[in-house]
Scaffold this active site. Sequence first.
Site, PDB file in Angstrom:
ATOM      1  N   ASP A   1     -14.774  11.249   9.964  1.00  0.00           N
ATOM      2  CA  ASP A   1     -15.324  11.199  11.324  1.00  0.00           C
ATOM      3  C   ASP A   1     -16.453  10.179  11.308  1.00  0.00           C
ATOM      4  O   ASP A   1     -17.470  10.376  10.626  1.00  0.00           O
ATOM      5  CB  ASP A   1     -15.840  12.583  11.734  1.00  0.00           C
ATOM      6  CG  ASP A   1     -16.386  12.578  13.168  1.00  0.00           C
ATOM      7  OD1 ASP A   1     -16.611  11.497  13.736  1.00  0.00           O
ATOM      8  OD2 ASP A   1     -16.595  13.678  13.707  1.00  0.00           O
TER       9      ASP A   1
ATOM     10  N   TYR B   1     -19.691  -0.415  25.677  1.00  0.00           N
ATOM     11  CA  TYR B   1     -18.728  -1.009  24.740  1.00  0.00           C
ATOM     12  C   TYR B   1     -19.166  -2.418  24.350  1.00  0.00           C
ATOM     13  O   TYR B   1     -19.195  -2.762  23.161  1.00  0.00           O
ATOM     14  CB  TYR B   1     -17.343  -1.030  25.378  1.00  0.00           C
ATOM     15  CG  TYR B   1     -16.255  -1.548  24.460  1.00  0.00           C
ATOM     16  CD1 TYR B   1     -15.756  -0.758  23.430  1.00  0.00           C
ATOM     17  CD2 TYR B   1     -15.718  -2.819  24.628  1.00  0.00           C
ATOM     18  CE1 TYR B   1     -14.753  -1.219  22.596  1.00  0.00           C
ATOM     19  CE2 TYR B   1     -14.700  -3.291  23.795  1.00  0.00           C
ATOM     20  CZ  TYR B   1     -14.233  -2.486  22.779  1.00  0.00           C
ATOM     21  OH  TYR B   1     -13.236  -2.946  21.945  1.00  0.00           O
TER      22      TYR B   1
ATOM     23  N   LYS C   1     -20.180  -3.655  20.547  1.00  0.00           N
ATOM     24  CA  LYS C   1     -19.458  -4.673  19.774  1.00  0.00           C
ATOM     25  C   LYS C   1     -20.377  -5.837  19.405  1.00  0.00           C
ATOM     26  O   LYS C   1     -20.257  -6.424  18.321  1.00  0.00           O
ATOM     27  CB  LYS C   1     -18.227  -5.148  20.541  1.00  0.00           C
ATOM     28  CG  LYS C   1     -17.147  -4.062  20.670  1.00  0.00           C
ATOM     29  CD  LYS C   1     -16.668  -3.541  19.310  1.00  0.00           C
ATOM     30  CE  LYS C   1     -15.521  -2.560  19.420  1.00  0.00           C
ATOM     31  NZ  LYS C   1     -15.002  -2.070  18.146  1.00  0.00           N
TER      32      LYS C   1
ATOM     33  N   VAL D   1      -4.560  -5.732  23.258  1.00  0.00           N
ATOM     34  CA  VAL D   1      -3.373  -5.097  22.676  1.00  0.00           C
ATOM     35  C   VAL D   1      -3.025  -3.799  23.417  1.00  0.00           C
ATOM     36  O   VAL D   1      -3.923  -3.014  23.748  1.00  0.00           O
ATOM     37  CB  VAL D   1      -3.609  -4.777  21.177  1.00  0.00           C
ATOM     38  CG1 VAL D   1      -2.305  -4.330  20.523  1.00  0.00           C
ATOM     39  CG2 VAL D   1      -4.194  -5.969  20.442  1.00  0.00           C
TER      40      VAL D   1
HETATM   41  N1  LIG Z   1      -6.676  -2.655  22.017  1.00  0.00           N
HETATM   42  C1  LIG Z   1      -7.377  -3.717  22.344  1.00  0.00           C
HETATM   43  O1  LIG Z   1      -7.011  -4.459  23.272  1.00  0.00           O
HETATM   44  C2  LIG Z   1      -8.635  -4.066  21.568  1.00  0.00           C
HETATM   45  C3  LIG Z   1      -9.299  -5.262  21.911  1.00  0.00           C
HETATM   46  C4  LIG Z   1     -10.459  -5.602  21.217  1.00  0.00           C
HETATM   47  C5  LIG Z   1     -10.919  -4.791  20.188  1.00  0.00           C
HETATM   48  N2  LIG Z   1     -10.257  -3.631  19.894  1.00  0.00           N
HETATM   49  C6  LIG Z   1     -10.819  -2.812  18.807  1.00  0.00           C
HETATM   50  O2  LIG Z   1      -9.823  -2.478  17.873  1.00  0.00           O
HETATM   51  C7  LIG Z   1     -10.099  -1.188  17.305  1.00  0.00           C
HETATM   52  C8  LIG Z   1      -8.865  -0.304  17.439  1.00  0.00           C
HETATM   53  O3  LIG Z   1      -8.579  -0.192  18.832  1.00  0.00           O
HETATM   54  P1  LIG Z   1      -7.246   0.485  19.397  1.00  0.00           P
HETATM   55  O4  LIG Z   1      -6.814  -0.349  20.532  1.00  0.00           O
HETATM   56  O5  LIG Z   1      -6.310   0.786  18.291  1.00  0.00           O
HETATM   57  O6  LIG Z   1      -7.860   1.847  19.998  1.00  0.00           O
HETATM   58  P2  LIG Z   1      -7.169   3.276  20.249  1.00  0.00           P
HETATM   59  O7  LIG Z   1      -5.698   3.167  20.348  1.00  0.00           O
HETATM   60  O8  LIG Z   1      -7.936   3.873  21.391  1.00  0.00           O
HETATM   61  O9  LIG Z   1      -7.511   4.071  18.891  1.00  0.00           O
HETATM   62  C9  LIG Z   1      -8.842   4.332  18.576  1.00  0.00           C
HETATM   63  C10 LIG Z   1      -8.897   4.843  17.164  1.00  0.00           C
HETATM   64  O10 LIG Z   1     -10.272   5.064  16.818  1.00  0.00           O
HETATM   65  C11 LIG Z   1     -10.362   6.363  16.241  1.00  0.00           C
HETATM   66  N3  LIG Z   1     -11.673   6.966  16.395  1.00  0.00           N
HETATM   67  C12 LIG Z   1     -12.406   7.118  17.512  1.00  0.00           C
HETATM   68  N4  LIG Z   1     -13.536   7.791  17.247  1.00  0.00           N
HETATM   69  C13 LIG Z   1     -13.496   8.089  15.912  1.00  0.00           C
HETATM   70  C14 LIG Z   1     -14.352   8.788  15.038  1.00  0.00           C
HETATM   71  N5  LIG Z   1     -15.500   9.337  15.457  1.00  0.00           N
HETATM   72  N6  LIG Z   1     -13.994   8.897  13.738  1.00  0.00           N
HETATM   73  C15 LIG Z   1     -12.828   8.355  13.282  1.00  0.00           C
HETATM   74  N7  LIG Z   1     -11.967   7.695  14.062  1.00  0.00           N
HETATM   75  C16 LIG Z   1     -12.304   7.567  15.372  1.00  0.00           C
HETATM   76  C17 LIG Z   1      -9.317   7.172  17.020  1.00  0.00           C
HETATM   77  O11 LIG Z   1      -9.094   8.395  16.380  1.00  0.00           O
HETATM   78  P3  LIG Z   1      -8.730   9.773  17.168  1.00  0.00           P
HETATM   79  O12 LIG Z   1      -7.228   9.788  17.292  1.00  0.00           O
HETATM   80  O13 LIG Z   1      -9.268  10.836  16.286  1.00  0.00           O
HETATM   81  O14 LIG Z   1      -9.407   9.716  18.506  1.00  0.00           O
HETATM   82  C18 LIG Z   1      -8.162   6.173  16.999  1.00  0.00           C
HETATM   83  O15 LIG Z   1      -7.506   6.184  15.758  1.00  0.00           O
HETATM   84  C19 LIG Z   1     -11.313  -0.641  18.053  1.00  0.00           C
HETATM   85  O16 LIG Z   1     -12.468  -0.853  17.294  1.00  0.00           O
HETATM   86  C20 LIG Z   1     -11.359  -1.480  19.313  1.00  0.00           C
HETATM   87  O17 LIG Z   1     -12.645  -1.590  19.844  1.00  0.00           O
HETATM   88  C21 LIG Z   1      -9.121  -3.255  20.546  1.00  0.00           C
END
Ligand SMILES: NC(=O)c1ccc[n+]([C@@H]2O[C@H](COP(=O)([O-])OP(=O)(O)OC[C@H]3O[C@@H](n4cnc5c(N)ncnc54)[C@H](OP(=O)(O)O)[C@@H]3O)[C@@H](O)[C@H]2O)c1
Length: 225
Positions: free
Chosen positions: A53, A147, A151, A180
């Site tokens: 966590d 957010y 970042k 994404v």
């Molecule tokens: N998707 C995009 O377009 C995008 C763009 C720019 C940057 N990003 C970055 O890429 C990364 C992954 O994003 P994503 O799109 O895959 O997001 P996502 O689908 O919303 O998944 C978020 C992940 O973070 C985990 N998480 C949240 N709080 C946590 C905690 N306290 N401890 C451990 N795990 C935790 C979640 O786990 P749970 O299942 O337990 O909630 C989940 O596995 C993030 O840092 C995001 O800011 C994404």
Amino acid sequence: MNRTVLIAGASRGLGLELAVQYAAEGWEVLAACRDPEEAHKWLPPSVKVLKLDLTSATSIGALAWELDEAPLDLLICCGGVYGAETDSFLAPGDDEFDRVMHTNVLGHARVIQAFAPCVVAARGMIVTLTSKMGSISETTGSGALAYRASKAALNIIAKAASNEFGPQGATVVTMHPGWVRTDMGGTEAPLTVIDAVEQIRGTLAGLGHSDNGRFIDFSGRSIDW
Ligand SMILES: NC(=O)c1ccc[n+]([C@@H]2O[C@H](COP(=O)([O-])OP(=O)(O)OC[C@H]3O[C@@H](n4cnc5c(N)ncnc54)[C@H](OP(=O)(O)O)[C@@H]3O)[C@@H](O)[C@H]2O)c1
């Protein structure tokens, strides 16, 4: 020789797909997430699913104790939360600010501190998934302040980590993964999670120690801080 990757936040989205693809490529994958039992259902059996966590220093310490200084070729700081989806300038509430900053900033700072020595031992790489939304020079919008702030803060933490651990042999890069289609990215995002992760992996495979300290996107393009 087997390479090992630790993914901090691997239960969904990019983290989950990174675990799947690195496992398919033969890496030893350590997938750390809040609910290992649930994540187990979606991950290949070869992946070792561990409890983490990001908001808990105790949890991060327990994971470090469990891994016992084993060398890591790759550490991916992935997990994150978005906070309120506002389009215009609106100061976040206390709870939202604390949750987003604690998870996205303090959590990964602690993860990097705990596991950087393991990456140094393997002369490996630390990749922090931040966002173009944390770039001060490339930001065009004004919403989602918690957010964006988180970042931007994570960017400076990753840059500081590159100054500390780069000279010790690690390569530390800050990466925008693209927009994404995940729970966070939403259905309008142009990149599928499979395509994004294929590109991220390809880009990371082409990086070397001279890339230490860079802020790049999934294709390897430099982003201005
Ligand atoms: N998707 C995009 O377009 C995008 C763009 C720019 C940057 N990003 C970055 O890429 C990364 C992954 O994003 P994503 O799109 O895959 O997001 P996502 O689908 O919303 O998944 C978020 C992940 O973070 C985990 N998480 C949240 N709080 C946590 C905690 N306290 N401890 C451990 N795990 C935790 C979640 O786990 P749970 O299942 O337990 O909630 C989940 O596995 C993030 O840092 C995001 O800011 C994404």
